[in-house]
Design an enzyme around this catalytic site. Structure first.
Site, PDB file in Angstrom:
ATOM      1  N   HIS A   1     -46.543  18.424 -25.428  1.00  0.00           N
ATOM      2  CA  HIS A   1     -45.672  18.691 -26.571  1.00  0.00           C
ATOM      3  C   HIS A   1     -46.385  18.557 -27.909  1.00  0.00           C
ATOM      4  CE1 HIS A   1     -41.697  19.320 -28.257  1.00  0.00           C
ATOM      5  NE2 HIS A   1     -41.872  18.310 -29.077  1.00  0.00           N
TER       6      HIS A   1
ATOM      7  N   SER B   1     -40.982  21.799 -32.330  1.00  0.00           N
ATOM      8  CA  SER B   1     -40.021  20.827 -31.814  1.00  0.00           C
ATOM      9  C   SER B   1     -38.724  20.821 -32.628  1.00  0.00           C
ATOM     10  CB  SER B   1     -40.675  19.440 -31.789  1.00  0.00           C
ATOM     11  OG  SER B   1     -39.890  18.515 -31.078  1.00  0.00           O
TER      12      SER B   1
END
Length: 441
Positions: A412, A207
């Site tokens: 995610h 990320s």
């Protein structure tokens, strides 16, 4: 975007706008109400099987019991590493602008290739080890013969120090992930290479940890030559098409939320303290009726994936996460979401002219990122969606591959906490690292 309340008190899109006296309450209401209103939000959730399989968390029966779960909630990264029989070290790195970063290491002595793992927003080095030696990526890399280094960005639990500034002062928090990219990551890489006498290392970023790599190589391109390979896990560079409900609400009310934080003198995002750890240990543990609320808050942010969420480990996860970030850091991500661009922080026309020599903030020049990059992405990632991943792939000049995780619901945060992350992601990453290092890719 417009929001309404239905008869059950649940938020949903409607024709008329709802105005709230305090923008922060919008986010709180969303978090608390949406998990119980999935039909309204159409989250495509599946019914939970009453006989859902129990997941073995660690390699021994002892480490999966309630006592160990509670203990691991409070242990630091290096304490967790040592507890499960691995060597650990703590290192201090001072950046060019004076921040003191704590870097953790699982050391191998016999000329093992160094690999640097860099966490995402609100996260810390603990994310790579908190799932235990059978699941944590850091342990797997060590077992495969690598010298493992775990970064901690400024402002998180382990890197809340500066040579002159106090974290109680707003000046300490005057940074975004931009500064992490141009100061923290280069300083950490230089320290590792000097310490190990290697000329290059592998980089794995999740990320924001991928975003900061791209920032470093675009603005300090000399660091490209210090990288063997860069493995980008859910890279949060272009995020304009992200569909997380929490992020959508926060970006919609961006100015109001920022003004509120400024008005109350709050410059740090953090809830990771002993009080919150006690709360999560109680309400998020296995068997509690409130446990679903804990996981649903995470799902609202990252994407729904019950199959890969080890609910037994929620107290440990929430004992270490969130680990802290600056308000300005979150604001910068909000700007990326609203603009659809991967750009530097926008200070407004007048300050932009003074700082950048132009009315708008410039995009990061990704053509300068010439290191070999492998992109790993997920179809059910609410923050970094496939279209944005493709936009990133086209912008980078040396992508060795773009790899979709072979699990439709993978989200995610599954890149660090998923039950099957080893089989679905980590084995592929290590295979690519070896191919690139051997010159076969």
């Amino acid at each position: 975007m417009t929001l309404k309340f239905n008869s059950l008190g649940c938020l949903y899109g409607g024709e008329q706008s709802v105005h709230f006296p305090m923008p922060l309450r919008v986010v709180l209401v969303l978090i608390l109400t949406v998990p119980f209103c999935e039909s309204t939000w159409d989250f495509q959730r599946r019914e939970i099987n009453a006989n859902k399989r129990k997941i073995e968390n660690y390699s021994t029966k002892e480490s999966s019991n309630e006592a160990n779960i509670k203990e691991d909630t409070y242990l630091s990264t290096t304490e967790l590493i040592s507890k499960y029989g691995y060597p650990s070290e703590i290192h201090s790195v001072i950046t060019q602008d004076g921040y003191i970063l704590e870097v953790h290491r699982i050391p191998r002595r016999r000329r093992a290739t160094p690999v640097l793992l860099v966490h995402g927003l609100f996260d810390a080095s603990s994310t790579w080890v908190l799932m235990g030696p059978d699941k944590g990526f850091a342990y797997m890399l060590y077992d495969q013969g690598y010298d493992v280094w775990l970064a901690n960005a400024r402002g998180n639990t382990y890197s809340k120090k500066h040579i002159t500034l106090s974290p109680s002062k707003p000046e300490f928090w005057n940074f975004t992930f931009h500064e992490i990219g141009i100061y923290d990551i280069p300083a950490t890489i230089d320290y590792i290479l000097q310490r190990t006498t290697f000329k290059r290392l592998h980089y794995i970023g999740h990320s924001q940890g991928a975003s900061t790599f791209f920032i470093m190589c675009s603005l300090r391109p000399e660091y490209n030559k210090k990288i063997i390979s860069m493995q980008a896990l859910g890279p949060a560079a272009f995020i304009g098409e992200g569909k997380s409900p929490i992020i959508q609400v926060m970006t919609y009310f961006e100015k109001q939320i920022i003004n509120y934080f400024n008005s109350v003198g709050t410059y740090e995002f953090s809830t990771n303290n002993d009080f919150m750890k006690r709360i999560t240990s109680h309400f998020c543990k296995e068997g509690k009726s409130t446990q679903a609320l804990c996981s649903n808050v995470i799902f609202l942010l990252a994407g729904f994936d019950e199959d890969q969420m080890n609910s037994t480990m929620l107290p440990v996860i929430l004992g270490h996460y969130p680990a802290g970030a600056s308000v300005k850091q979150v604001w910068h991500f909000s700007q990326l979401k609203n603009s659809g661009r991967f750009k530097q922080f926008d200070y407004g026309r007048n300050e932009n002219l003074q700082l950048y020599g132009r009315a708008t903030s410039p995009d990061y020049d990704l053509t300068k990122v010439v290191a070999k990059v492998a992109i790993h992405y997920a179809a059910n990632d609410y923050l970094v969606v496939p279209n944005d991943v493709e936009k990133l792939r086209r912008a980078l000049p040396n992508v060795v591959g773009k790899y979709l995780v072979d699990f439709r619901q993978f989200n995610h945060i599954d890149f660090t906490w998923a039950v099957d992350a080893r089989e679905l992601v980590y084995s592929k990453v290590i295979s690519l690292m070896r191919l690139i290092q051997n010159g076969d890719l």
